[in-house]
Design a protein around this motif. Sequence first.
Motif, PDB file in Angstrom:
ATOM      1  N   VAL A 124       0.865  -1.177   0.000  1.00 12.10           N
ATOM      2  CA  VAL A 124       0.000   0.000   0.000  1.00 12.10           C
ATOM      3  C   VAL A 124       0.909   1.236   0.000  1.00 12.10           C
ATOM      4  CG1 VAL A 124      -1.766   1.281   1.274  1.00 12.10           C
ATOM      5  CG2 VAL A 124      -1.806  -1.224   1.270  1.00 12.10           C
ATOM      6  N   SER A 125       0.728   2.090  -0.989  1.00  9.52           N
ATOM      7  CA  SER A 125       1.587   3.272  -1.100  1.00  9.52           C
ATOM      8  C   SER A 125       1.183   4.336  -0.080  1.00  9.52           C
ATOM      9  CB  SER A 125       1.497   3.859  -2.510  1.00  9.52           C
ATOM     10  OG  SER A 125       0.234   4.482  -2.687  1.00  9.52           O
ATOM     11  N   THR A 126       2.086   5.281   0.119  1.00  8.33           N
ATOM     12  CA  THR A 126       1.809   6.400   1.014  1.00  8.33           C
ATOM     13  C   THR A 126       0.614   7.196   0.498  1.00  8.33           C
ATOM     14  OG1 THR A 126       4.146   6.506   1.611  1.00  8.33           O
ATOM     15  CG2 THR A 126       2.823   8.446   2.114  1.00  8.33           C
ATOM     16  N   ASP A 127       0.520   7.369  -0.812  1.00  9.86           N
ATOM     17  CA  ASP A 127      -0.624   8.082  -1.397  1.00  9.86           C
ATOM     18  C   ASP A 127      -1.936   7.365  -1.092  1.00  9.86           C
ATOM     19  OD1 ASP A 127       0.930  10.125  -2.460  1.00  9.86           O
ATOM     20  OD2 ASP A 127       1.125   9.168  -4.430  1.00  9.86           O
ATOM     21  N   GLU A 128      -1.922   6.040  -1.155  1.00 10.71           N
ATOM     22  CA  GLU A 128      -3.134   5.273  -0.835  1.00 10.71           C
ATOM     23  C   GLU A 128      -3.516   5.430   0.633  1.00 10.71           C
ATOM     24  OE1 GLU A 128      -3.519   1.300  -3.311  1.00 10.71           O
ATOM     25  OE2 GLU A 128      -1.410   1.655  -2.754  1.00 10.71           O
ATOM     26  N   ILE A 129      -2.511   5.460   1.497  1.00 13.75           N
ATOM     27  CA  ILE A 129      -2.769   5.646   2.930  1.00 13.75           C
ATOM     28  C   ILE A 129      -3.411   7.009   3.163  1.00 13.75           C
ATOM     29  CG2 ILE A 129      -1.693   5.922   5.205  1.00 13.75           C
ATOM     30  CD1 ILE A 129       0.405   3.814   4.260  1.00 13.75           C
ATOM     31  N   VAL A 130      -2.886   8.039   2.491  1.00 13.45           N
ATOM     32  CA  VAL A 130      -3.444   9.390   2.619  1.00 13.45           C
ATOM     33  C   VAL A 130      -4.901   9.396   2.154  1.00 13.45           C
ATOM     34  CG1 VAL A 130      -3.295  11.762   1.750  1.00 13.45           C
ATOM     35  CG2 VAL A 130      -1.228  10.564   2.489  1.00 13.45           C
ATOM     36  N   LYS A 131      -5.171   8.748   1.033  1.00 16.75           N
ATOM     37  CA  LYS A 131      -6.549   8.685   0.510  1.00 16.75           C
ATOM     38  C   LYS A 131      -7.468   7.949   1.487  1.00 16.75           C
ATOM     39  CE  LYS A 131      -5.237   9.031  -4.319  1.00 16.75           C
ATOM     40  NZ  LYS A 131      -5.027   8.332  -5.582  1.00 16.75           N
ATOM     41  N   MET A 132      -6.972   6.873   2.100  1.00 17.08           N
ATOM     42  CA  MET A 132      -7.774   6.133   3.092  1.00 17.08           C
ATOM     43  C   MET A 132      -8.121   7.026   4.278  1.00 17.08           C
ATOM     44  SD  MET A 132      -5.913   2.446   3.406  1.00 17.08           S
ATOM     45  CE  MET A 132      -5.255   1.638   1.994  1.00 17.08           C
ATOM     46  N   ILE A 133      -7.129   7.790   4.730  1.00 18.57           N
ATOM     47  CA  ILE A 133      -7.346   8.677   5.875  1.00 18.57           C
ATOM     48  C   ILE A 133      -8.350   9.763   5.505  1.00 18.57           C
ATOM     49  CG2 ILE A 133      -6.252  10.420   7.372  1.00 18.57           C
ATOM     50  CD1 ILE A 133      -3.686   8.624   7.225  1.00 18.57           C
ATOM     51  N   GLN A 134      -8.196  10.331   4.316  1.00 17.78           N
ATOM     52  CA  GLN A 134      -9.134  11.369   3.881  1.00 17.78           C
ATOM     53  C   GLN A 134     -10.544  10.811   3.738  1.00 17.78           C
ATOM     54  OE1 GLN A 134      -7.006  12.637   0.364  1.00 17.78           O
ATOM     55  NE2 GLN A 134      -6.070  14.365   1.455  1.00 17.78           N
ATOM     56  N   ALA A 135     -10.679   9.610   3.202  1.00 15.21           N
ATOM     57  CA  ALA A 135     -11.998   8.989   3.051  1.00 15.21           C
ATOM     58  C   ALA A 135     -12.610   8.696   4.421  1.00 15.21           C
ATOM     59  CB  ALA A 135     -11.882   7.704   2.227  1.00 15.21           C
ATOM     60  N   TRP A 136     -11.807   8.191   5.319  1.00 12.52           N
ATOM     61  CA  TRP A 136     -12.301   7.912   6.678  1.00 12.52           C
ATOM     62  C   TRP A 136     -12.746   9.198   7.361  1.00 12.52           C
ATOM     63  CZ3 TRP A 136     -11.020   9.325  11.659  1.00 12.52           C
ATOM     64  CH2 TRP A 136     -11.629   8.579  12.670  1.00 12.52           C
ATOM     65  N   GLY A 137     -11.953  10.247   7.217  1.00 15.50           N
ATOM     66  CA  GLY A 137     -12.295  11.539   7.820  1.00 15.50           C
ATOM     67  C   GLY A 137     -13.595  12.088   7.273  1.00 15.50           C
ATOM     68  N   GLY A 138     -13.808  11.938   5.986  1.00 14.03           N
ATOM     69  CA  GLY A 138     -15.043  12.408   5.375  1.00 14.03           C
ATOM     70  C   GLY A 138     -16.266  11.663   5.872  1.00 14.03           C
ATOM     71  N   GLU A 139     -16.111  10.348   6.089  1.00 13.26           N
ATOM     72  CA  GLU A 139     -17.225   9.543   6.590  1.00 13.26           C
ATOM     73  C   GLU A 139     -17.578   9.914   8.030  1.00 13.26           C
ATOM     74  OE1 GLU A 139     -16.147   5.433   6.268  1.00 13.26           O
ATOM     75  OE2 GLU A 139     -15.898   5.544   4.107  1.00 13.26           O
ATOM     76  N   ASN A 140     -16.591  10.249   8.823  1.00  8.32           N
ATOM     77  CA  ASN A 140     -16.812  10.520  10.246  1.00  8.32           C
ATOM     78  C   ASN A 140     -17.183  11.961  10.530  1.00  8.32           C
ATOM     79  OD1 ASN A 140     -16.346   7.929  11.606  1.00  8.32           O
ATOM     80  ND2 ASN A 140     -14.419   8.062  10.511  1.00  8.32           N
ATOM     81  N   GLU A 141     -17.112  12.841   9.531  1.00  5.40           N
ATOM     82  CA  GLU A 141     -17.499  14.227   9.737  1.00  5.40           C
ATOM     83  C   GLU A 141     -18.986  14.433   9.534  1.00  5.40           C
ATOM     84  OE1 GLU A 141     -14.950  16.568   7.249  1.00  5.40           O
ATOM     85  OE2 GLU A 141     -13.175  16.094   8.417  1.00  5.40           O
ATOM     86  N   LYS A 142     -19.663  13.424   9.031  1.00  5.95           N
ATOM     87  CA  LYS A 142     -21.101  13.539   8.750  1.00  5.95           C
ATOM     88  C   LYS A 142     -21.920  13.504   9.999  1.00  5.95           C
ATOM     89  CE  LYS A 142     -20.568  11.461   4.244  1.00  5.95           C
ATOM     90  NZ  LYS A 142     -20.775  10.322   3.403  1.00  5.95           N
TER      91      LYS A 142
END
Length: 125
Positions: free
Chosen positions: A107-125
């Motif tokens: 898993v690349s660093t870019d993929e990890i960043v995208k996972m974190i951003q996606a998780w953050g978006g889901e939890n901000e709702k």
Amino acid sequence: MRIILDDSKPIYIQIAEAIEDDILNDFIKEDEQVMSTNQFSQVYGINPATSRKGISILADEGVLYKRRGIGMFVKPGAKEYIKEKRRKTYFDDYIISAIKEGEKIGVSTDEIVKMIQAWGGENEK
């Protein structure tokens, strides 16, 4: 305070971290008393020397102070000190570990960043 003691690290470290967590979560506020070493020993079934060592760590760091004959109390500014201390170790303890584990499993660093951003978006709702 309710600590679930385990074998992941020394008990005295777990006690110190639990007190820090309670300070960060405002369960124990500045100038409030923390449990005594004897109370820790009775509640958790541990040796008083073990609980004393955990409390001593925080006293040595300036998080707690002693009122002679009364007990240990949270020093003013302790919450900010703990936040800053944990911020300094956060990157090494969590981010670097995630990147190294990602490298192991492809898993690349870019993929990890995208996972974190996606998780953050889901939890901000």
